[in-house]
Write an enzyme that holds these catalytic residues in place. Structure first.
Site, PDB file in Angstrom:
ATOM      1  N   ASN A   1     -67.253 -21.108 -48.787  1.00 49.46           N
ATOM      2  CA  ASN A   1     -68.476 -20.403 -49.198  1.00 49.46           C
ATOM      3  C   ASN A   1     -69.320 -19.905 -48.028  1.00 49.46           C
ATOM      4  O   ASN A   1     -70.400 -19.347 -48.235  1.00 49.46           O
ATOM      5  CB  ASN A   1     -69.327 -21.278 -50.128  1.00 49.46           C
ATOM      6  CG  ASN A   1     -69.986 -22.458 -49.427  1.00 49.46           C
ATOM      7  OD1 ASN A   1     -69.875 -22.634 -48.221  1.00 49.46           O
ATOM      8  ND2 ASN A   1     -70.668 -23.290 -50.195  1.00 49.46           N
ATOM      9  N   LYS A   2     -68.828 -20.098 -46.793  1.00 44.38           N
ATOM     10  CA  LYS A   2     -69.620 -19.713 -45.627  1.00 44.38           C
ATOM     11  C   LYS A   2     -69.481 -18.222 -45.310  1.00 44.38           C
ATOM     12  O   LYS A   2     -68.567 -17.548 -45.778  1.00 44.38           O
ATOM     13  CB  LYS A   2     -69.210 -20.550 -44.409  1.00 44.38           C
ATOM     14  CG  LYS A   2     -69.425 -22.052 -44.603  1.00 44.38           C
ATOM     15  CD  LYS A   2     -70.875 -22.370 -44.936  1.00 44.38           C
ATOM     16  CE  LYS A   2     -71.164 -23.863 -44.934  1.00 44.38           C
ATOM     17  NZ  LYS A   2     -70.563 -24.570 -46.086  1.00 44.38           N
ATOM     18  N   ASN A   3     -70.403 -17.705 -44.488  1.00 50.53           N
ATOM     19  CA  ASN A   3     -70.391 -16.275 -44.141  1.00 50.53           C
ATOM     20  C   ASN A   3     -69.113 -15.873 -43.424  1.00 50.53           C
ATOM     21  O   ASN A   3     -68.648 -14.742 -43.555  1.00 50.53           O
ATOM     22  CB  ASN A   3     -71.592 -15.937 -43.259  1.00 50.53           C
ATOM     23  CG  ASN A   3     -72.895 -15.985 -44.019  1.00 50.53           C
ATOM     24  OD1 ASN A   3     -73.030 -16.744 -44.987  1.00 50.53           O
ATOM     25  ND2 ASN A   3     -73.866 -15.185 -43.607  1.00 50.53           N
TER      26      ASN A   3
ATOM     27  N   GLN B   1     -66.046 -23.411 -44.178  1.00 48.70           N
ATOM     28  CA  GLN B   1     -65.613 -23.681 -45.549  1.00 48.70           C
ATOM     29  C   GLN B   1     -65.682 -22.410 -46.383  1.00 48.70           C
ATOM     30  O   GLN B   1     -66.316 -21.423 -45.985  1.00 48.70           O
ATOM     31  CB  GLN B   1     -66.504 -24.796 -46.126  1.00 48.70           C
ATOM     32  CG  GLN B   1     -65.996 -25.436 -47.396  1.00 48.70           C
ATOM     33  CD  GLN B   1     -66.601 -24.834 -48.640  1.00 48.70           C
ATOM     34  OE1 GLN B   1     -67.595 -24.117 -48.573  1.00 48.70           O
ATOM     35  NE2 GLN B   1     -66.004 -25.114 -49.783  1.00 48.70           N
TER      36      GLN B   1
END
Length: 388
Positions: free
Chosen positions: A186-188, A184
């Site tokens: 906001n993930k790294n 998603q």
């Protein structure tokens, strides 16, 4: 001379370079934008990243967890042990396959599920343990898998936030049972929306493929069949090509996240000392730079020492141009779960952490100056509201 307002710092923001934008354009111009050659390439590259294990990608990280449960054969009447401090999807997918989530309280330091309390929660109906690696920090993997082996349980790792994290030098996902990641925004590593599931063998991978596309079983040129109840959870080539580009940049992203986290520790502690707040019981994250991927930088507010609640702190930070997040309130406090008989009082540490945890901004595009501005503003608010 006009006063300039400093730019707003969100709690997170994805990074896309020009090469990524160009790669997306190439896919759009190719005419093949749904699941196709770029998805196959992405899955193969991820398999290599995870030491040759089988990997299948999905439209989102919720689908990866649900399909992991289905692959493991978990359904009606089964119990799955998990943590109450997570995005609610962790528990929702258990309910969605007809099983029952059993919430075990968390460790107050790591904020992950307390594995020392898991054995007590195991019953004859328990089929799996689903740990969550909050902010990218893994649990003790040796203890987890010893426990699962002892009680003959499957492990479905909710590693949504842990892409790039390690355990004793080995990448999370390169070993273990079923391991679920989210991509998603906001993930790294992001594909905007998406996720992947690391599986144990070719049979599990084939079953996961069926579940992600309506249970479809291809039978050559003469037709097709459906032999399991599947959904529509495939990842597109547009998403996949973003993931391929993100993988190239991941090492630099990881290095920058760790550097920003180190600055947070140094600057917040310095600001607390300068403000005379050495005795404030502000809880910082576990200072682990060998295993965490620093997906988020979370603090636990000492609400018993403050004259305000978390919402007030967040509002005043927003007024300073600083975004924050709450990850997460205890799942057992949501109406859906209270109506099923769950009580936050059954997991008191999770209830307390859920009321007082706060996510500060952390993403590779931040500057060193951003950290100083956030730390100064944050500690200033704590000083203003400290009880005498």
């Amino acid at each position: 001379m006009s006063n300039s307002t400093p730019p707003f710092i969100p709690f997170t923001r994805p990074s896309f370079n020009q090469e990524t934008i160009d790669a997306v354009g190439e896919v759009l111009r190719s005419g093949w934008v749904t699941s196709g050659p770029k998805l196959a390439e992405f899955e193969a590259t991820l398999s290599e990243y995870f030491s040759g294990r089988h990997v299948r990608c999905f439209a989102n990280g919720t689908a990866t967890m649900k399909i992991a449960l289905q692959v493991a054969g978990i359904g009606e009447g089964d119990e799955v042990i998990t943590t109450p401090i997570s995005w609610v999807a962790t528990a929702n997918v258990i309910l969605s396959v007809g099983a029952k989530p059993i919430f075990v309280d968390i460790d107050p330091i790591t904020r992950n599920i307390d594995l020392n309390k898991v054995a007590v929660a195991i019953t004859p109906k328990t089929r799996a343990i689903m740990p969550v690696y909050l902010a990218g920090l893994p649990v003790d993997m040796n203890q987890l898998y010893n426990l699962a082996k002892q009680h003959k349980l499957r492990v479905i790792e909710d590693a949504a936030q842990a892409f790039g994290s390690q355990w004793k030098g080995k990448k999370i996902g390169s070993f273990g049972d079923l391991v679920s990641f989210s991509f998603q925004a906001n993930k790294n590593l992001t594909t905007v929306e998406g996720g992947c599931l690391v599986l144990n063998n070719a049979d599990e991978a084939k079953l996961a493929e069926k579940f992600r596309l309506q249970g479809l079983t291809r039978q050559g040129m003469d037709g097709m069949d459906v032999d399991v109840l599947g959904g529509k959870d495939n990842l597109t080539d547009v998403n996949a090509v973003i993931g391929l580009q993100q993988l190239k940049q991941l090492p630099a992203y990881q290095t920058r996240r760790a550097a920003l986290a180190r600055q947070y520790f140094d600057v917040i502690r310095s600001e607390l000392a300068s403000a005379g707040l050495e005795n404030l019981k502000l809880q910082l994250p576990v200072e682990n730079f060998s295993e965490s991927n620093w997906h988020m930088f979370q603090v636990v507010l000492p609400l018993d020492q403050l004259k305000c609640d978390r919402a007030q702190v967040m509002t005043e930070l927003k007024d300073l141009g600083i975004g924050t997040g709450v990850h997460y309130p205890a799942i057992t406090g949501f109406t859906l779960y209270k109506e099923q008989g769950y009580k936050t009082s059954d997991t008191p540490i999770a209830e307390r952490i859920g009321r007082s945890i706060l996510t500060l901004p952390l993403f590779p595009g931040m500057t060193d100056e951003d950290i100083g501005r956030i730390a100064s503003g944050f500690v200033g608010i704590l000083k203003k509201h400290r009880k005498n």
